[in-house]
Scaffold this motif. Structure first.
Motif, PDB file in Angstrom:
ATOM      1  N   VAL A 133      30.707  36.300  46.572  1.00 49.93           N
ATOM      2  CA  VAL A 133      30.962  37.720  46.009  1.00 49.93           C
ATOM      3  C   VAL A 133      31.395  38.587  46.702  1.00 49.93           C
ATOM      4  O   VAL A 133      31.561  38.294  48.078  1.00 49.93           O
ATOM      5  N   LEU A 134      32.153  39.454  46.418  1.00 56.04           N
ATOM      6  CA  LEU A 134      32.706  40.633  47.065  1.00 56.04           C
ATOM      7  C   LEU A 134      31.880  41.633  47.138  1.00 56.04           C
ATOM      8  O   LEU A 134      31.348  42.392  46.091  1.00 56.04           O
ATOM      9  N   VAL A 159      35.840  36.906  38.762  1.00 56.24           N
ATOM     10  CA  VAL A 159      37.101  37.878  38.978  1.00 56.24           C
ATOM     11  C   VAL A 159      37.782  37.502  40.281  1.00 56.24           C
ATOM     12  O   VAL A 159      37.656  38.159  41.544  1.00 56.24           O
ATOM     13  N   PRO A 160      38.267  36.243  40.639  1.00 55.19           N
ATOM     14  CA  PRO A 160      38.726  35.797  41.918  1.00 55.19           C
ATOM     15  C   PRO A 160      39.892  36.615  42.446  1.00 55.19           C
ATOM     16  O   PRO A 160      39.899  36.942  43.735  1.00 55.19           O
ATOM     17  N   GLU A 161      40.479  37.407  41.718  1.00 46.40           N
ATOM     18  CA  GLU A 161      41.662  38.528  41.950  1.00 46.40           C
ATOM     19  C   GLU A 161      41.151  39.539  42.925  1.00 46.40           C
ATOM     20  O   GLU A 161      41.802  40.351  43.673  1.00 46.40           O
ATOM     21  N   ALA A 162      39.483  39.774  42.731  1.00 45.38           N
ATOM     22  CA  ALA A 162      38.965  40.855  43.746  1.00 45.38           C
ATOM     23  C   ALA A 162      38.992  40.596  45.090  1.00 45.38           C
ATOM     24  O   ALA A 162      38.932  41.481  45.737  1.00 45.38           O
ATOM     25  N   SER A 163      39.064  39.279  45.188  1.00 49.22           N
ATOM     26  CA  SER A 163      39.133  38.870  46.784  1.00 49.22           C
ATOM     27  C   SER A 163      40.229  39.647  47.597  1.00 49.22           C
ATOM     28  O   SER A 163      40.199  39.828  48.875  1.00 49.22           O
ATOM     29  N   GLU A 164      41.492  39.755  46.808  1.00 51.73           N
ATOM     30  CA  GLU A 164      42.574  40.431  47.695  1.00 51.73           C
ATOM     31  C   GLU A 164      42.825  41.907  47.372  1.00 51.73           C
ATOM     32  O   GLU A 164      43.823  42.146  47.800  1.00 51.73           O
ATOM     33  N   GLU A 165      41.699  42.188  46.630  1.00 49.37           N
ATOM     34  CA  GLU A 165      42.219  43.754  46.140  1.00 49.37           C
ATOM     35  C   GLU A 165      41.729  44.705  47.140  1.00 49.37           C
ATOM     36  O   GLU A 165      40.342  44.526  47.713  1.00 49.37           O
ATOM     37  N   SER A 166      42.524  45.734  47.498  1.00 48.12           N
ATOM     38  CA  SER A 166      42.014  46.536  48.586  1.00 48.12           C
ATOM     39  C   SER A 166      41.178  47.898  48.131  1.00 48.12           C
ATOM     40  O   SER A 166      40.813  48.614  48.876  1.00 48.12           O
ATOM     41  N   PHE A 167      41.576  48.006  47.118  1.00 50.72           N
ATOM     42  CA  PHE A 167      41.107  49.422  46.193  1.00 50.72           C
ATOM     43  C   PHE A 167      41.537  50.590  46.839  1.00 50.72           C
ATOM     44  O   PHE A 167      40.937  51.436  47.078  1.00 50.72           O
ATOM     45  N   ALA A 168      42.951  50.573  47.369  1.00 51.77           N
ATOM     46  CA  ALA A 168      43.480  51.715  47.896  1.00 51.77           C
ATOM     47  C   ALA A 168      43.674  52.667  46.691  1.00 51.77           C
ATOM     48  O   ALA A 168      43.831  53.875  46.929  1.00 51.77           O
TER      49      ALA A 168
END
Length: 256
Positions: A133-134, A159-168
């Motif tokens: 999990v993230l 939601v695998p793309e969340a692992s690379e998301e910075s939430f900037a």
């Protein structure tokens, strides 16, 4: 002569839906469309974007459920009046709420890490122990004042793309709302006293009362996310409206 709407490939429907929704939201949040402004009729949006009535109806329904517009039968839709109350059973978007009430919203990511679920968390959210999990911790600021402390787990299998998301650009909750549709949600509301961590981040005294909203969402039976959002008790309250038939409509987590 009125031109027929262009046919949109099935694979592009979701992209077009998001484009129309983003365009309308931007006009509302920027003030270009003030409260009471008439939103284009369905047939006008169909002609403008070359899409089906189903796509337009889906966009307007979403905007209405988020409180951005009010739909009126036979009269069309208008931009809704800002409200400082938020339904506790809705999926909250802090940025939208702040924009609609004229407040300044900011957020800070305090913690972000890919982790494996321990047995306690796994049992709570229904995933196998060890699942990836993230984990994200966010502080939400309204007009410079801490409005909420959020602890969130995102299922990376869903939601695998969340692992690379910075939430900037967007906080985790807003990012998920824009990209991952949900079909079911579970909400638990309870009161707690602020510990040292909460007191520090929410500008409270240790022991002060806080309101906690725990939310879990699923998509067609697949767990998506769990959020534990803690609000300063002195700055938030719940409002509910109920009918004699027993159908209740909770109408607010009031946000300063």
């Amino acid at each position: 002569m009125t031109e027929a709407p262009l046919k949109v490939p099935a694979g592009a429907k979701q992209h077009l839906y998001q484009r129309i929704r983003d365009d309308i939201e931007a006009r509302i949040m920027s003030g270009e469309w003030p409260p009471g402004h008439r939103v284009p009729f369905e047939h006008e949006l169909m002609a403008e974007y070359g899409c089906s009535r189903m796509t337009v109806n889906k966009v307007l329904s979403t905007l209405a459920s988020n409180g951005l517009i009010t739909r009126r039968r036979r009269a069309g839709s208008v931009v809704a009046e800002p409200s400082k109350e938020r339904a506790v059973l809705e999926i909250q978007d802090f940025a939208f709420d702040a924009a609609r009430t004229g407040s300044i919203y900011r957020f800070r990511i305090l913690h972000r890490a890919v982790e494996r679920l321990d047995s306690t968390a796994a049992q709570r959210i229904g995933l196998p122990a060890g699942s990836q999990v993230l984990s994200v911790v966010t502080i939400h600021l309204i007009d410079g004042l801490p409005g909420a402390y959020e602890e969130r787990l995102i299922n990376l299998a869903a939601v695998p793309e969340a692992s690379e998301e910075s939430f900037a650009g967007d906080p985790p909750g807003t990012w998920l709302l824009r990209r991952v549709p949900w079909t079911d949600a579970e909400h638990i509301v309870r009161a707690v006293n602020a510990d040292r961590t909460l007191a520090r981040h929410l500008h409270l005294q240790s022991g002060d009362a806080c309101l906690v909203l725990e939310r879990r969402t699923w998509q067609a039976g697949t767990f998506i996310t769990e959020a534990r959002i803690t609000y300063p008790g002195s700055r938030h309250h719940l409002v509910g409206r109920f009918s004699p038939a027993g159908q209740g409509t909770p109408t607010g987590l009031a946000v300063p």
